[in-house]
Design a protein around this motif. Structure first.
Motif, PDB file in Angstrom:
ATOM      1  N   GLY A   1      28.444  27.799  43.699  1.00 16.99           N
ATOM      2  CA  GLY A   1      28.549  28.899  42.733  1.00 16.99           C
ATOM      3  C   GLY A   1      29.801  28.872  41.898  1.00 16.99           C
ATOM      4  N   ILE A   2      30.436  27.708  41.784  1.00 20.22           N
ATOM      5  CA  ILE A   2      31.694  27.623  41.025  1.00 20.22           C
ATOM      6  C   ILE A   2      31.595  26.725  39.790  1.00 20.22           C
ATOM      7  CG2 ILE A   2      33.146  28.161  43.016  1.00 20.22           C
ATOM      8  CD1 ILE A   2      33.761  25.143  43.249  1.00 20.22           C
ATOM      9  N   ALA A   3      30.454  26.102  39.588  1.00 20.71           N
ATOM     10  CA  ALA A   3      30.298  25.220  38.422  1.00 20.71           C
ATOM     11  C   ALA A   3      30.270  26.053  37.143  1.00 20.71           C
ATOM     12  CB  ALA A   3      29.012  24.413  38.533  1.00 20.71           C
ATOM     13  N   ASN A   4      30.870  25.534  36.109  1.00 24.38           N
ATOM     14  CA  ASN A   4      30.829  26.172  34.800  1.00 24.38           C
ATOM     15  C   ASN A   4      29.513  25.763  34.140  1.00 24.38           C
ATOM     16  OD1 ASN A   4      31.124  26.869  32.096  1.00 24.38           O
ATOM     17  ND2 ASN A   4      33.307  26.459  32.089  1.00 24.38           N
TER      18      ASN A   4
ATOM     19  N   ALA B   1      34.970  37.702  24.927  1.00 22.25           N
ATOM     20  CA  ALA B   1      35.144  38.900  25.753  1.00 22.25           C
ATOM     21  C   ALA B   1      36.063  38.633  26.941  1.00 22.25           C
ATOM     22  CB  ALA B   1      33.787  39.402  26.231  1.00 22.25           C
ATOM     23  N   GLY B   2      36.493  37.391  27.113  1.00 19.97           N
ATOM     24  CA  GLY B   2      37.458  37.058  28.151  1.00 19.97           C
ATOM     25  C   GLY B   2      36.884  36.561  29.462  1.00 19.97           C
ATOM     26  N   HIS B   3      35.577  36.372  29.532  1.00 20.45           N
ATOM     27  CA  HIS B   3      34.964  35.892  30.769  1.00 20.45           C
ATOM     28  C   HIS B   3      35.248  34.400  30.939  1.00 20.45           C
ATOM     29  CE1 HIS B   3      32.960  39.698  31.173  1.00 20.45           C
ATOM     30  NE2 HIS B   3      32.517  39.583  29.941  1.00 20.45           N
ATOM     31  N   ARG B   4      35.617  34.022  32.163  1.00 17.13           N
ATOM     32  CA  ARG B   4      35.955  32.635  32.457  1.00 17.13           C
ATOM     33  C   ARG B   4      35.470  32.250  33.840  1.00 17.13           C
ATOM     34  NH1 ARG B   4      37.094  33.272  27.848  1.00 17.13           N
ATOM     35  NH2 ARG B   4      38.991  32.728  26.735  1.00 17.13           N
ATOM     36  N   THR B   5      34.994  31.008  33.965  1.00 21.84           N
ATOM     37  CA  THR B   5      34.777  30.442  35.285  1.00 21.84           C
ATOM     38  C   THR B   5      36.131  29.937  35.758  1.00 21.84           C
ATOM     39  OG1 THR B   5      34.083  28.410  34.180  1.00 21.84           O
ATOM     40  CG2 THR B   5      32.323  29.838  35.031  1.00 21.84           C
TER      41      THR B   5
ATOM     42  N   VAL C   1      34.531  34.396  37.024  1.00 22.33           N
ATOM     43  CA  VAL C   1      33.143  34.652  37.387  1.00 22.33           C
ATOM     44  C   VAL C   1      32.531  33.358  37.917  1.00 22.33           C
ATOM     45  CG1 VAL C   1      32.897  36.503  35.694  1.00 22.33           C
ATOM     46  CG2 VAL C   1      32.248  34.177  35.053  1.00 22.33           C
ATOM     47  N   GLY C   2      31.467  33.497  38.682  1.00 22.10           N
ATOM     48  CA  GLY C   2      30.775  32.342  39.222  1.00 22.10           C
ATOM     49  C   GLY C   2      29.722  31.806  38.258  1.00 22.10           C
TER      50      GLY C   2
ATOM     51  N   GLY D   1      26.112  32.581  33.617  1.00 19.34           N
ATOM     52  CA  GLY D   1      24.800  32.424  32.992  1.00 19.34           C
ATOM     53  C   GLY D   1      24.180  33.750  32.618  1.00 19.34           C
ATOM     54  N   ASP D   2      24.301  34.737  33.492  1.00 19.86           N
ATOM     55  CA  ASP D   2      23.769  36.076  33.214  1.00 19.86           C
ATOM     56  C   ASP D   2      24.480  36.723  32.020  1.00 19.86           C
ATOM     57  OD1 ASP D   2      21.974  35.829  35.312  1.00 19.86           O
ATOM     58  OD2 ASP D   2      23.161  37.055  36.707  1.00 19.86           O
ATOM     59  N   LEU D   3      25.783  36.507  31.917  1.00 19.81           N
ATOM     60  CA  LEU D   3      26.528  37.050  30.778  1.00 19.81           C
ATOM     61  C   LEU D   3      26.053  36.440  29.458  1.00 19.81           C
ATOM     62  CD1 LEU D   3      30.073  37.067  32.409  1.00 19.81           C
ATOM     63  CD2 LEU D   3      28.853  39.096  31.554  1.00 19.81           C
TER      64      LEU D   3
END
Length: 143
Positions: free
Chosen positions: A76-79, A114-118, A129-130, A135-137
């Motif tokens: 669950g850590i892959a970008n 929006a600042g979301h990052r793996t 995020v995982g 993907g959901d975002l």
């Protein structure tokens, strides 16, 4: 059409020293694999760049430049962004669906803006995020 012939060792240097001077690089598979892995670090992670192998008589092969990343499979850590963007490339180049390809690219841009990052691109100490959440975002940003 203007083109230059460059030996792979020189190309590796040019890719790092003046990356914006290249639009398309045509090479065999082994050199392409090496150059894309090297080039992927320019934006900060192998998880950000899609890739295409397009021949003259086929639909092409679209994938993230890092391939399958078996060392992190199931964690669950892959970008997932390079895979998502490879889908946009497929829509644009093989299926001629420009509007749909642009929609995916814009959704990815909105999520990153929006600042979301793996975790591979998060700043030290920042929340990441995982794979599924990223993907959901992107999916939500398409709506």
């Amino acid at each position: 059409m203007k083109y230059d012939v460059v030996l792979v060792d020189a190309m590796a240097m040019h890719l790092i020293s003046k990356p914006t001077s290249f639009d398309v690089v045509v090479t065999n598979n082994i050199f392409g694999d090496i150059l894309t892995d090297e080039g992927s670090m320019l934006p900060g992670s192998m998880g950000l760049l899609p890739s295409a192998s397009i021949g003259s008589d086929g639909p092409g092969l679209y994938e993230p430049i890092h391939g399958s990343a078996p060392d992190i499979a199931g964690k669950g850590i892959a970008n997932p962004l390079a895979t998502i963007l490879a889908g946009a490339m497929l829509l644009r180049h093989s299926l001629k669906l420009e509007v749909e390809a642009s929609a995916i690219e814009q959704a990815v841009d909105r999520v990153l803006s929006a600042g979301h990052r793996t975790r591979d691109i998060a700043a030290p100490g920042d929340r990441s995020v995982g794979t599924r959440e990223m993907g959901d975002l992107v999916l939500a940003a398409l709506g």
